[in-house]
Enzyme design. Sequence first.
Site, mmCIF file in Angstrom:
data_model
loop_
_atom_site.group_PDB
_atom_site.id
_atom_site.type_symbol
_atom_site.label_atom_id
_atom_site.label_comp_id
_atom_site.label_asym_id
_atom_site.label_seq_id
_atom_site.Cartn_x
_atom_site.Cartn_y
_atom_site.Cartn_z
ATOM 1 N N CYS A 106 9.350 -9.419 8.900
ATOM 2 C CA CYS A 106 8.821 -9.121 10.921
ATOM 3 C C CYS A 106 8.727 -7.990 11.320
ATOM 4 O O CYS A 106 8.635 -7.048 10.989
ATOM 5 C CB CYS A 106 10.755 -8.414 11.796
ATOM 6 S SG CYS A 106 11.814 -9.678 10.969
ATOM 7 N N ALA A 107 6.914 -8.647 10.983
ATOM 8 C CA ALA A 107 5.654 -6.939 10.820
ATOM 9 C C ALA A 107 5.343 -6.640 12.197
ATOM 10 O O ALA A 107 4.382 -5.907 11.904
ATOM 11 C CB ALA A 107 4.580 -7.850 9.516
ATOM 12 N N ALA A 108 5.092 -7.370 13.505
ATOM 13 C CA ALA A 108 4.167 -7.063 14.190
ATOM 14 C C ALA A 108 4.914 -6.154 14.512
ATOM 15 O O ALA A 108 5.974 -6.147 15.748
ATOM 16 C CB ALA A 108 3.580 -8.262 15.449
ATOM 17 N N PRO A 109 3.945 -4.695 15.038
ATOM 18 C CA PRO A 109 2.536 -5.048 15.827
ATOM 19 C C PRO A 109 2.017 -4.427 13.927
ATOM 20 O O PRO A 109 0.650 -4.745 13.780
ATOM 21 C CB PRO A 109 2.157 -3.954 16.417
ATOM 22 C CG PRO A 109 3.032 -2.911 16.364
ATOM 23 C CD PRO A 109 4.514 -3.496 15.890
ATOM 24 N N GLY A 110 2.872 -4.060 13.454
ATOM 25 C CA GLY A 110 2.365 -3.644 11.471
ATOM 26 C C GLY A 110 2.574 -1.987 10.986
ATOM 27 O O GLY A 110 1.377 -2.258 10.293
ATOM 28 N N GLY A 111 3.304 -1.614 11.840
ATOM 29 C CA GLY A 111 3.211 -0.333 11.306
ATOM 30 C C GLY A 111 3.179 -0.029 10.254
ATOM 31 O O GLY A 111 2.960 0.332 8.584
ATOM 32 N N LYS A 112 4.780 -0.625 9.418
ATOM 33 C CA LYS A 112 5.372 -1.009 8.269
ATOM 34 C C LYS A 112 4.319 -2.206 7.230
ATOM 35 O O LYS A 112 3.971 -0.576 5.695
ATOM 36 C CB LYS A 112 6.769 -1.345 8.006
ATOM 37 C CG LYS A 112 7.668 -0.545 9.053
ATOM 38 C CD LYS A 112 8.791 -0.506 9.275
ATOM 39 C CE LYS A 112 9.306 0.155 10.163
ATOM 40 N NZ LYS A 112 8.900 0.088 11.346
ATOM 41 N N ASP A 157 8.550 -18.354 11.436
ATOM 42 C CA ASP A 157 9.888 -18.327 12.067
ATOM 43 C C ASP A 157 10.300 -17.442 10.099
ATOM 44 O O ASP A 157 10.115 -18.540 8.876
ATOM 45 C CB ASP A 157 11.086 -19.899 11.670
ATOM 46 C CG ASP A 157 11.756 -19.188 12.851
ATOM 47 O OD1 ASP A 157 11.941 -19.122 13.762
ATOM 48 O OD2 ASP A 157 13.036 -19.065 10.891
ATOM 49 N N CYS A 227 15.567 0.072 14.490
ATOM 50 C CA CYS A 227 15.210 1.342 15.416
ATOM 51 C C CYS A 227 16.600 1.568 16.311
ATOM 52 O O CYS A 227 16.288 1.925 17.663
ATOM 53 C CB CYS A 227 14.300 1.281 15.978
ATOM 54 S SG CYS A 227 13.653 0.065 16.945
HETATM 55 N N1 SAM Z 1 7.754 -4.087 11.589
HETATM 56 C C1 SAM Z 1 6.734 -4.280 12.793
HETATM 57 C C2 SAM Z 1 5.439 -2.275 12.883
HETATM 58 O O1 SAM Z 1 6.798 -1.171 11.542
HETATM 59 O O2 SAM Z 1 5.206 -2.548 13.117
HETATM 60 C C3 SAM Z 1 7.675 -3.960 14.005
HETATM 61 C C4 SAM Z 1 8.827 -4.769 14.041
HETATM 62 S S1 SAM Z 1 9.716 -5.180 15.743
HETATM 63 C C5 SAM Z 1 11.058 -3.956 15.163
HETATM 64 C C6 SAM Z 1 10.403 -6.768 15.209
HETATM 65 C C7 SAM Z 1 9.885 -7.760 15.151
HETATM 66 O O3 SAM Z 1 10.705 -9.316 14.869
HETATM 67 C C8 SAM Z 1 9.193 -8.203 16.301
HETATM 68 O O4 SAM Z 1 7.418 -8.182 16.195
HETATM 69 C C9 SAM Z 1 9.449 -9.349 17.270
HETATM 70 O O5 SAM Z 1 8.079 -10.314 17.048
HETATM 71 C C10 SAM Z 1 10.664 -10.381 15.388
HETATM 72 N N2 SAM Z 1 11.013 -11.275 15.537
HETATM 73 C C11 SAM Z 1 11.795 -11.544 16.951
HETATM 74 N N3 SAM Z 1 12.596 -12.161 16.387
HETATM 75 C C12 SAM Z 1 12.853 -13.038 15.681
HETATM 76 C C13 SAM Z 1 13.223 -13.945 14.835
HETATM 77 N N4 SAM Z 1 14.177 -14.694 14.863
HETATM 78 N N5 SAM Z 1 12.680 -13.728 13.003
HETATM 79 C C14 SAM Z 1 12.327 -12.919 12.964
HETATM 80 N N6 SAM Z 1 11.398 -12.063 13.164
HETATM 81 C C15 SAM Z 1 11.286 -12.017 15.466
#
Ligand code: SAM
Length: 452
Positions: A106-112, A157, A227
């Site tokens: 679950c990577a966007a926007p890419g911080g981790k 997904d 978070c």
């Molecule tokens: N890891 C990211 C960072 O450090 O920049 C932040 C991730 S954010 C907490 C969670 C991410 O999960 C979002 O980008 C969101 O779009 C995505 N997401 C939403 N529903 C999801 C799903 N059912 N399965 C996987 N990822 C999902």
Amino acid sequence: MPLPAAFVAQMQDLLQDDYADFENALQQAAPVSIRYNPRKNTSHSLEKKVLWNPQAYYLEGRPVFTLDPHFHAGVYYVQEASSMFVAEAANQLLDFDRPLKVLDLCAAPGGKSTALLSLLNEESILVSNEVIKSRYHILRENLTKWGNSNVFVTNHDPKDFEGLEGFFDLVLVDAPCSGEGLFRKDARAMQEWSPEAVQHCSARQRRILSIAPKLVKKDGILMYCTCTYNTTENMDNVHWLLETNDLAPEQLILAEDWKIREVRKEKAVGYQFFPHLVKGEGFFIACLKQKEDFFHTPKKKKSTFAHLQKVPKKQLEAIHLFVRKDLSLDFFQTEKGRIFAFPASLTSTFIHLSASLKKSAYGAEIGIIKGKSLVPAHALAMSHLITPDFPKLALDKQQALQFLKKLPVEVDGSKEGWHLVTYENSALGWAKVLKRRMNNYYPKEWRIRMEI
Ligand code: SAM
């Protein structure tokens, strides 16, 4: 806006005597922190370090990052300090000298993802996935600026990863959550919060967590973070993971002055960051070791590499005017002629991944051959693949901002031809210098839109 009553009750129950300090911390401005890219020009005069990340510092306030050319060059990533702990946890549990396969699900926007990339060696690969298309594009932009070629970005997904069982040394699930830890930064998170939203998030987290453990190879690590603070999304899910899988909880070593709280539920162990204790936002992390072997020889599926061709030898000469020769890279091109490069040691992994994950982008984009010459891609300018002696066009700050706004910049006296545009030794993009003007190749969609 007042805190939701049910949230106050939940936090009073969780924090007891500490609650007043917690509420007080929520009234303070959130600290601003950045993490430097060890691959780029990291000279700076910042002093206040983030305790658990050697590349990260606090700023005094929040500058207009858009007006700092280094920001666009991927010299640093603006990231809230608590979530940088992912890199510390990974470093404690894995040997980064080995070639590793890492998945950020679950990577966007890419911080981790950018934090993990800064730990990985060139024989290691990061698969950075985001299911939401618009957010996938932001992820690609941030990873392009970070400049690695050992990265495979996907728009799938989590269930599409079935077929990659037992493949990864580390799987990070930074799950979508109710965002309690972001209330002071993000008023919308508070507006959208409710006990029902917490239940909804927890159910979604379990759907993701019903897939993620199987993707981890035996003795590899599953990392789960949110978070948020509540037990439903955090420790209950970790406990559930332990009950439904053959996983073992991993203990992390914490320095006392980090003030990170260890939390337990029976066998389950997690780590919680509270803003009245740490200089950062609310955050939760738990790490689990996979004890089961899920790996099976994958069925042969048609890879999207079937549509790619190895770049013919005669074109390599044009490419190597721009790209270092001392790196062992493979070059592939699409049907439309777009050329991508990645470490040759990863080619078979890329081919294997692309059979399951069709919506993906590989490595670093190099450019396209027109006539006999390469028209370089922006990603190449952001990467470490460029030959070090490539002609440069060093700009001052005002010129750099003009370039980033995709305006013409005066270039009297520069030789004609391709130049890597730089600001204080940070690469910003490409320019082609002509007789009396330059063509600015900064990507239109990423240009600065505000007044400079
Ligand atoms: N890891 C990211 C960072 O450090 O920049 C932040 C991730 S954010 C907490 C969670 C991410 O999960 C979002 O980008 C969101 O779009 C995505 N997401 C939403 N529903 C999801 C799903 N059912 N399965 C996987 N990822 C999902």
